[in-house]
Design a protein around this motif. Structure first.
Motif, PDB file in Angstrom:
ATOM      1  N   PHE A 128       0.823  -1.220   0.000  1.00 42.01           N
ATOM      2  CA  PHE A 128       0.000   0.000   0.000  1.00 42.01           C
ATOM      3  C   PHE A 128       0.854   1.265   0.000  1.00 42.01           C
ATOM      4  O   PHE A 128       0.437   2.304  -0.534  1.00 42.01           O
ATOM      5  CB  PHE A 128      -0.910  -0.028   1.229  1.00 42.01           C
ATOM      6  CG  PHE A 128      -1.812   1.171   1.378  1.00 42.01           C
ATOM      7  CD1 PHE A 128      -3.024   1.215   0.720  1.00 42.01           C
ATOM      8  CD2 PHE A 128      -1.446   2.238   2.185  1.00 42.01           C
ATOM      9  CE1 PHE A 128      -3.869   2.323   0.862  1.00 42.01           C
ATOM     10  CE2 PHE A 128      -2.269   3.344   2.330  1.00 42.01           C
ATOM     11  CZ  PHE A 128      -3.485   3.378   1.666  1.00 42.01           C
ATOM     12  N   ILE A 138      -7.552   2.404  -1.143  1.00 40.78           N
ATOM     13  CA  ILE A 138      -8.415   2.075  -0.005  1.00 40.78           C
ATOM     14  C   ILE A 138      -9.728   1.482  -0.491  1.00 40.78           C
ATOM     15  O   ILE A 138     -10.227   0.493   0.053  1.00 40.78           O
ATOM     16  CB  ILE A 138      -8.634   3.314   0.873  1.00 40.78           C
ATOM     17  CG1 ILE A 138      -7.331   3.667   1.615  1.00 40.78           C
ATOM     18  CG2 ILE A 138      -9.763   3.077   1.881  1.00 40.78           C
ATOM     19  CD1 ILE A 138      -7.359   5.010   2.308  1.00 40.78           C
ATOM     20  N   ILE A 149      -5.414  -2.202   6.699  1.00 40.30           N
ATOM     21  CA  ILE A 149      -4.262  -1.875   5.871  1.00 40.30           C
ATOM     22  C   ILE A 149      -3.104  -1.538   6.801  1.00 40.30           C
ATOM     23  O   ILE A 149      -3.213  -0.622   7.632  1.00 40.30           O
ATOM     24  CB  ILE A 149      -4.549  -0.677   4.946  1.00 40.30           C
ATOM     25  CG1 ILE A 149      -5.707  -0.990   3.993  1.00 40.30           C
ATOM     26  CG2 ILE A 149      -3.302  -0.298   4.162  1.00 40.30           C
ATOM     27  CD1 ILE A 149      -6.217   0.221   3.212  1.00 40.30           C
ATOM     28  N   ALA A 168      -5.413   8.827   5.208  1.00 45.13           N
ATOM     29  CA  ALA A 168      -5.946   7.478   4.982  1.00 45.13           C
ATOM     30  C   ALA A 168      -7.064   7.160   5.958  1.00 45.13           C
ATOM     31  O   ALA A 168      -8.085   6.568   5.575  1.00 45.13           O
ATOM     32  CB  ALA A 168      -4.826   6.451   5.092  1.00 45.13           C
ATOM     33  N   ALA A 172     -10.771   6.309   4.725  1.00 44.68           N
ATOM     34  CA  ALA A 172     -11.351   5.010   5.113  1.00 44.68           C
ATOM     35  C   ALA A 172     -12.697   5.190   5.781  1.00 44.68           C
ATOM     36  O   ALA A 172     -13.619   4.380   5.580  1.00 44.68           O
ATOM     37  CB  ALA A 172     -10.383   4.270   6.024  1.00 44.68           C
ATOM     38  N   ILE A 178      -7.106   1.377   9.470  1.00 45.78           N
ATOM     39  CA  ILE A 178      -5.776   1.814   9.061  1.00 45.78           C
ATOM     40  C   ILE A 178      -4.847   1.554  10.241  1.00 45.78           C
ATOM     41  O   ILE A 178      -5.005   2.154  11.309  1.00 45.78           O
ATOM     42  CB  ILE A 178      -5.748   3.305   8.680  1.00 45.78           C
ATOM     43  CG1 ILE A 178      -6.757   3.584   7.546  1.00 45.78           C
ATOM     44  CG2 ILE A 178      -4.344   3.727   8.285  1.00 45.78           C
ATOM     45  CD1 ILE A 178      -6.484   2.838   6.256  1.00 45.78           C
TER      46      ILE A 178
END
Length: 245
Positions: A128, A138, A149, A168, A172, A178
């Motif tokens: 990622f 994502i 992730i 992120a 998300a 995350i």
């Protein structure tokens, strides 16, 4: 910016001693690897079998070699077979990723591997951190059914990648976890907790250890100093995360 939600500690290990230290120190989950010095490769069948009997959920890294995450058809077959073995051994989940040459996630390969996984829980690893577009990656991870992730925010370490990590988390929006990882320890966790609203973090909780027998080094069986999972560091980081709740 950590909330009152419990923050889980995932510890990555690459041998039985590390597995035992992570369990004794109170890790909530273990990422099982070989060759952590190379970023983590697929663990042996023997280590997977031992870990499957542990009281802590263990996820097996599925990465057939060091280097990039652009895989050939034969490598994908290897990864599929490793996933099947991890499932048959009774592990709690698997960790994998795949990239295109430009750094975007390889949707076709990820879907193939996810088909092999079936309903088994899965983590998307730091492939990622190569992606050019956070939102696109994502969305694909959510579509593929990943639980989380693992990312350093597209930097070498998570403390350096805080801006991307925060973005992120925002993108998300609770659809997928995350999990910050890389360079997280007792010194750096404060910046993570102050900035990010996350429910889990990833750390090696490792310390340097000198090889006692000089013959082992002289014959090329080991570097003079190696990193080992330290039960005291696991316990201390877990204690700090508990205090953040």
């Amino acid at each position: 910016m950590a909330s009152n939600t419990r923050i889980l500690l995932e510890v990555c290990v690459d041998d039985v001693a590390g597995l035992n230290a992570a369990i004794e120190g109170g890790a909530d989950r273990i990422e099982l690897c070989s060759a952590l010095a190379l970023g983590g490769l697929t663990p042996s069948a023997g280590l997977m079998s031992v870990a499957a009997r542990s009281p802590v959920p263990c996820y097996a890294m599925i990465r057939p070699r060091a280097g990039d995450f652009t895989y050939t058809a034969r490598e994908i077959d290897m990864m599929t077979n490793d996933i099947f073995f991890a499932a048959s051994a009774g592990l709690a989940g698997v960790v994998f990723g795949a990239s295109l040459p430009d750094g975007r996630l390889d949707a076709e390969t990820l879907r193939t591997l996810c088909d092999a996984v079936g309903s088994m829980p899965r983590t998307l690893h730091r492939a990622f951190d190569l992606v050019p577009d956070l939102a696109e990656a994502i969305d694909l991870a959510v579509e593929c059914g990943f639980e989380r992730i693992l990312t350093s925010g597209r930097k070498k370490t998570a403390p350096e990648g805080l801006d991307d990590l925060a973005e992120a988390v925002r993108i998300a929006g609770g659809r997928i976890s995350i999990m910050p990882g890389a360079g997280i320890n007792l010194k750096t966790i404060e910046a993570i907790l102050a900035r990010l609203d996350v429910t889990e973090v990833h750390s090696s909780c490792s310390a340097n250890s000198a090889i006692a027998d000089p013959r082992i080094v002289a014959l090329g069986f080991s570097e003079p100093t190696v990193k080992v999972t330290d039960v005291k560091l696991v316990r201390a980081l877990k204690t700090r995360l508990k205090a953040a709740q």
